[in-house]
Write a protein that holds these residues in place. Structure first.
Motif, mmCIF file in Angstrom:
data_model
loop_
_atom_site.group_PDB
_atom_site.id
_atom_site.type_symbol
_atom_site.label_atom_id
_atom_site.label_comp_id
_atom_site.label_asym_id
_atom_site.label_seq_id
_atom_site.Cartn_x
_atom_site.Cartn_y
_atom_site.Cartn_z
ATOM 1 N N ASP A 98 5.849 10.598 -17.466
ATOM 2 C CA ASP A 98 4.879 9.576 -17.880
ATOM 3 C C ASP A 98 4.114 9.127 -16.640
ATOM 4 N N THR A 99 3.153 9.941 -16.255
ATOM 5 C CA THR A 99 2.440 9.695 -14.994
ATOM 6 C C THR A 99 1.673 8.373 -15.018
ATOM 7 N N GLU A 100 1.071 8.050 -16.163
ATOM 8 C CA GLU A 100 0.217 6.864 -16.248
ATOM 9 C C GLU A 100 0.980 5.591 -15.936
ATOM 10 N N HIS A 101 2.245 5.519 -16.348
ATOM 11 C CA HIS A 101 3.018 4.295 -16.170
ATOM 12 C C HIS A 101 4.050 4.421 -15.041
ATOM 13 N N CYS A 102 3.788 5.303 -14.091
ATOM 14 C CA CYS A 102 4.742 5.521 -12.996
ATOM 15 C C CYS A 102 4.937 4.247 -12.175
ATOM 16 N N THR A 103 6.187 3.864 -11.963
ATOM 17 C CA THR A 103 6.503 2.701 -11.118
ATOM 18 C C THR A 103 7.450 3.062 -9.981
ATOM 19 N N LEU A 104 8.155 4.176 -10.109
ATOM 20 C CA LEU A 104 9.216 4.532 -9.147
ATOM 21 C C LEU A 104 10.197 3.359 -8.996
ATOM 22 N N LYS A 105 10.482 2.706 -10.109
ATOM 23 C CA LYS A 105 11.378 1.554 -10.089
ATOM 24 C C LYS A 105 12.741 1.949 -9.524
ATOM 25 N N GLY A 106 13.161 1.188 -8.535
ATOM 26 C CA GLY A 106 14.438 1.491 -7.892
ATOM 27 C C GLY A 106 14.349 2.598 -6.863
ATOM 28 N N GLY A 107 13.161 3.187 -6.704
ATOM 29 C CA GLY A 107 13.013 4.316 -5.783
ATOM 30 C C GLY A 107 12.282 3.958 -4.505
ATOM 31 N N VAL A 108 11.236 3.110 -4.609
ATOM 32 C CA VAL A 108 10.477 2.690 -3.424
ATOM 33 C C VAL A 108 10.259 1.185 -3.522
ATOM 34 N N ASP A 149 0.843 -1.210 0.000
ATOM 35 C CA ASP A 149 0.000 0.000 0.000
ATOM 36 C C ASP A 149 0.876 1.258 0.000
ATOM 37 N N VAL A 150 1.982 1.205 0.720
ATOM 38 C CA VAL A 150 2.880 2.367 0.774
ATOM 39 C C VAL A 150 3.478 2.628 -0.603
ATOM 40 N N VAL A 151 3.947 1.582 -1.255
ATOM 41 C CA VAL A 151 4.546 1.747 -2.584
ATOM 42 C C VAL A 151 3.506 2.307 -3.562
ATOM 43 N N ALA A 152 2.308 1.725 -3.554
ATOM 44 C CA ALA A 152 1.260 2.177 -4.475
ATOM 45 C C ALA A 152 0.876 3.633 -4.195
ATOM 46 N N SER A 153 0.864 4.008 -2.933
ATOM 47 C CA SER A 153 0.502 5.386 -2.588
ATOM 48 C C SER A 153 1.541 6.376 -3.108
ATOM 49 N N MET A 154 2.809 6.004 -3.005
ATOM 50 C CA MET A 154 3.849 6.899 -3.517
ATOM 51 C C MET A 154 3.766 6.997 -5.034
ATOM 52 N N GLN A 155 3.468 5.911 -5.704
ATOM 53 C CA GLN A 155 3.282 5.956 -7.159
ATOM 54 C C GLN A 155 2.083 6.829 -7.516
ATOM 55 N N ARG A 156 1.022 6.699 -6.715
ATOM 56 C CA ARG A 156 -0.211 7.433 -7.025
ATOM 57 C C ARG A 156 -0.018 8.952 -6.963
ATOM 58 N N ILE A 157 0.906 9.414 -6.135
ATOM 59 C CA ILE A 157 1.198 10.851 -6.081
ATOM 60 C C ILE A 157 1.460 11.380 -7.492
ATOM 61 N N PHE A 158 2.200 10.616 -8.271
ATOM 62 C CA PHE A 158 2.524 11.032 -9.646
ATOM 63 C C PHE A 158 1.370 10.739 -10.597
ATOM 64 N N LYS A 159 0.712 9.590 -10.408
ATOM 65 C CA LYS A 159 -0.353 9.202 -11.342
ATOM 66 C C LYS A 159 -1.521 10.187 -11.319
ATOM 67 N N VAL A 160 -1.781 10.800 -10.174
ATOM 68 C CA VAL A 160 -2.892 11.757 -10.088
ATOM 69 C C VAL A 160 -2.411 13.194 -10.274
ATOM 70 N N ASN A 161 -1.134 13.346 -10.623
ATOM 71 C CA ASN A 161 -0.577 14.682 -10.840
ATOM 72 C C ASN A 161 -0.761 15.559 -9.612
ATOM 73 N N SER A 162 -0.351 15.032 -8.477
ATOM 74 C CA SER A 162 -0.438 15.796 -7.231
ATOM 75 C C SER A 162 0.332 17.109 -7.368
ATOM 76 N N PRO A 163 -0.186 18.200 -6.796
ATOM 77 C CA PRO A 163 0.490 19.496 -6.934
ATOM 78 C C PRO A 163 1.926 19.487 -6.425
ATOM 79 N N THR A 183 -6.779 1.951 -4.692
ATOM 80 C CA THR A 183 -7.445 3.250 -4.848
ATOM 81 C C THR A 183 -7.316 3.715 -6.300
ATOM 82 N N PRO A 184 -8.402 4.173 -6.930
ATOM 83 C CA PRO A 184 -8.323 4.592 -8.331
ATOM 84 C C PRO A 184 -7.232 5.635 -8.558
ATOM 85 N N ALA A 185 -6.556 5.511 -9.697
ATOM 86 C CA ALA A 185 -5.450 6.417 -10.019
ATOM 87 C C ALA A 185 -5.969 7.668 -10.733
ATOM 88 N N HIS A 186 -6.980 8.281 -10.143
ATOM 89 C CA HIS A 186 -7.497 9.555 -10.644
ATOM 90 C C HIS A 186 -8.122 10.293 -9.471
#
Length: 564
Positions: free
Chosen positions: A151-161, A119-133, A197-200
């Motif tokens: 590329d917000t839609e395909h955000c993975t933060l690979k190697g980051g989280v 859930d933590v990893v997905a939440s950090m990815q979602r920050i980018f997917k929803v274009n958080s301010p 959680t929906p990515a929008h």
């Protein structure tokens, strides 16, 4: 309103209220009841990773948690983040580029599902997917963050989280050390949500959270209702204390004048807006035991669009700063007891704040005065003459409620004195903040205010004026002045880097950055205020903090027959 009051009275007098404590509630005689809050307007979207106005920040503080948070009990203005869903603040590794967070066991979302590292990893990815301010300014230095911005839609933060379900840990890798990383994770945009959680933008639907309350209904034109999260169990009395009221009802639509009267009559318990100026003497005299002055890290200012005439000319921006009578602004906002004239974009009490006023009589950016004294209209008119912009039209966009209109008209009158054809355009407060950010709307001056996301200089200077926070054609462009100066960015980067090992030297560099910013005057600082809060006779307890101002979960309600 009255049906709510009747319901509360009914609950307060019942044996059920007196003897049964709801799951996750404090075992205290002060537990229970319905807290009734009012505000003139709602705050728009309930998505905690997108919403960026104070009203939602306050509500969501008791609905969502991050790995870290800010104390929800009284603390200093300069207090930093503490552990929340994480067991402790981890020691930095790899020279401050790696952090391993151990997640607490047994914390559940409001549907009963346990919070996991995934859930933590997905939440950090979602920050980018929803274009958080704040995706760019706060989180893009997580490895993979820059790619996610593109590329917000395909955000993975690979190697980051990285999640480790066996060790129950989440590891963050940063591209560079960050002295404010724990504070950034404590901000609401880094709330931990269920991985599905929906990515929008969820809009009027609140995602599931882990705090003591959950939002069960929301109608932006009328109100919002919170009730206890049945799966909440207190894990830290400072990070996320159990809540006293059984329910919290937020009503929208009552103007501040009417709200004061309603609270005086105990029809409501608390109001979002500060007590209006013309009612402050009255409530101070009649209800002094129900009034609180709350210190805030906040600045009210006018963003000057550096890309549109006449404010694309430095001389005009400086002229307006010299000409504005900030004494009038202080009076409009309640007088010197609650308002202080501002000359810079760092509020008093923020790390890096040093007294100094570049734009007052007898001062200059090179030789600032200790504080604001009086306007220098003669110098301001000289600068305008030199700019050749006299006679141009200027429209001031302002929230259409509260005291903003009076201040906007003070700025309009100042612009007229300087030779411009100025007018004021009020806009519904719900959308004004987003409107002035979007470059497509071609706003010349936008009135707004800024509360600290967390206690730091960068939360004001970097967030509001760095190149990264100006996003053309976007309503999530916090840098409403559209200001970008690579040299200032470099100075702020250096201040942040030095702060890692020497906070005092870092603060001195932030003070230098504040002076450098005001030398270019992309904003018109107005004032810093203390909040005048009025409560009903039912409310007591220590509920105010510097970041959240009011923590609703800590408002205790007296029941019928209790002594005040």
């Amino acid at each position: 309103m009255f049906s709510v009051l009747a319901l509360w009275l009914a609950l307060a007098g019942s044996p059920l209220h007196a003897t049964i404590v709801a799951p996750g509630a404090p075992d205290s005689p002060e537990t229970g009841g319905i807290l009734r809050i009012t505000a003139e307007n709602s705050g728009g979207t309930l998505d905690p990773q997108i919403s960026y106005v104070h009203i939602t920040y306050q509500m969501e503080a008791i609905v969502y948690d991050g790995l870290t948070t800010f104390a929800k009990t009284p603390s200093k203005l300069s207090s930093h983040a503490i552990p929340d869903l994480a067991e402790a603040l981890p020691e930095p590794q790899d020279g401050g580029r790696t952090y391993v967070f151990h997640l607490r066991h047994g914390i559940h979302f409001s549907n009963g599902k346990e919070v996991t590292p995934d859930d933590v990893v997905a939440s950090m990815q979602r920050i980018f997917k929803v274009n958080s301010p704040t995706a760019g300014p706060y989180y893009s230095h997580i490895v993979g963050g820059e790619a996610c911005l593109k590329d917000t839609e395909h955000c993975t933060l690979k190697g980051g989280v990285e999640a480790d379900d066996r060790a129950w840990t989440v590891t963050f890798h940063l591209t560079h050390p960050d002295a404010e990383f724990f504070d950034r994770l404590a901000f609401q945009h880094a709330s931990i949500l269920p991985a599905d959680t929906p990515a929008h933008d969820t809009g009027n639907e609140a995602p599931l959270g882990t705090g003591p309350y959950r939002i069960v209904s929301y109608e932006p034109n009328s109100g919002l209702k919170m009730e206890r999260n049945p799966y909440f169990r207190q894990w830290d009395a400072v990070a996320q204390p159990a809540g006293y009221p059984d329910e919290i009802h937020y009503s929208f639509g009552l103007d501040p004048e009417a709200a004061v009267t309603a609270i005086e009559n105990n029809q409501y318990d608390w109001m979002l807006e500060s007590v209006p100026l013309d009612r402050q003497a009255e409530v101070g005299a009649r209800f002094s035991d129900r009034v609180k002055l709350i210190e805030q890290l906040v600045i009210y200012y006018a963003a000057l669009n550096v890309n549109l005439p006449p404010f694309n000319d430095l001389r005009v921006r400086q002229a307006l700063n010299y000409a504005l009578n900030r004494k009038a602004v202080v009076i409009y906002n309640g007088g010197p007891a609650v308002s202080t004239a501002a000359c810079q974009m760092l509020p008093t009490g923020a790390p890096g704040y040093e007294p100094g006023c570049a734009y007052t009589k007898g001062a200059s950016p090179e030789h600032p005065a200790p504080e604001w004294k009086e306007p220098d209209l003669a110098l301001a008119k000289k600068l305008v003459e030199e700019s050749g912009t006299k006679g141009q039209k200027v429209v001031i966009v302002t929230p259409g409620s509260g005291g903003s209109g009076a201040i906007a008209n003070e700025i309009r009158a100042t612009l007229v004195d300087l030779g411009y054809v100025a007018s004021v355009r009020p806009i519904t407060p719900v959308i004004e903040f987003s409107y002035i950010q979007n470059s497509d709307n071609k706003v010349q001056i936008g009135l707004t205010g800024w509360s600290a996301d967390y206690p730091s200089a960068s939360s004001f200077l970097r967030t509001l004026f760095s190149c990264a926070t100006f996003i053309p054609h976007s309503s999530n462009s916090i840098n409403a002045s559209q200001f970008c100066d690579p040299k200032l960015d470099a100075l702020m980067d250096r201040a942040a880097e030095v702060s890692l090992t020497d906070q005092k030297a870092g603060d001195a560099l932030w003070a230098e950055a504040s002076r450098a910013l005001m030398a270019q005057a992309p904003a018109l600082p107005l004032d810093q205020t203390r909040r005048v809060a009025l409560t009903s006779t039912r409310v007591h307890g220590e509920y105010d903090t510097p970041i959240y101002e009011a923590v609703f979960s800590q408002m205790k309600l007296r029941r019928a027959g209790d002594a005040p």
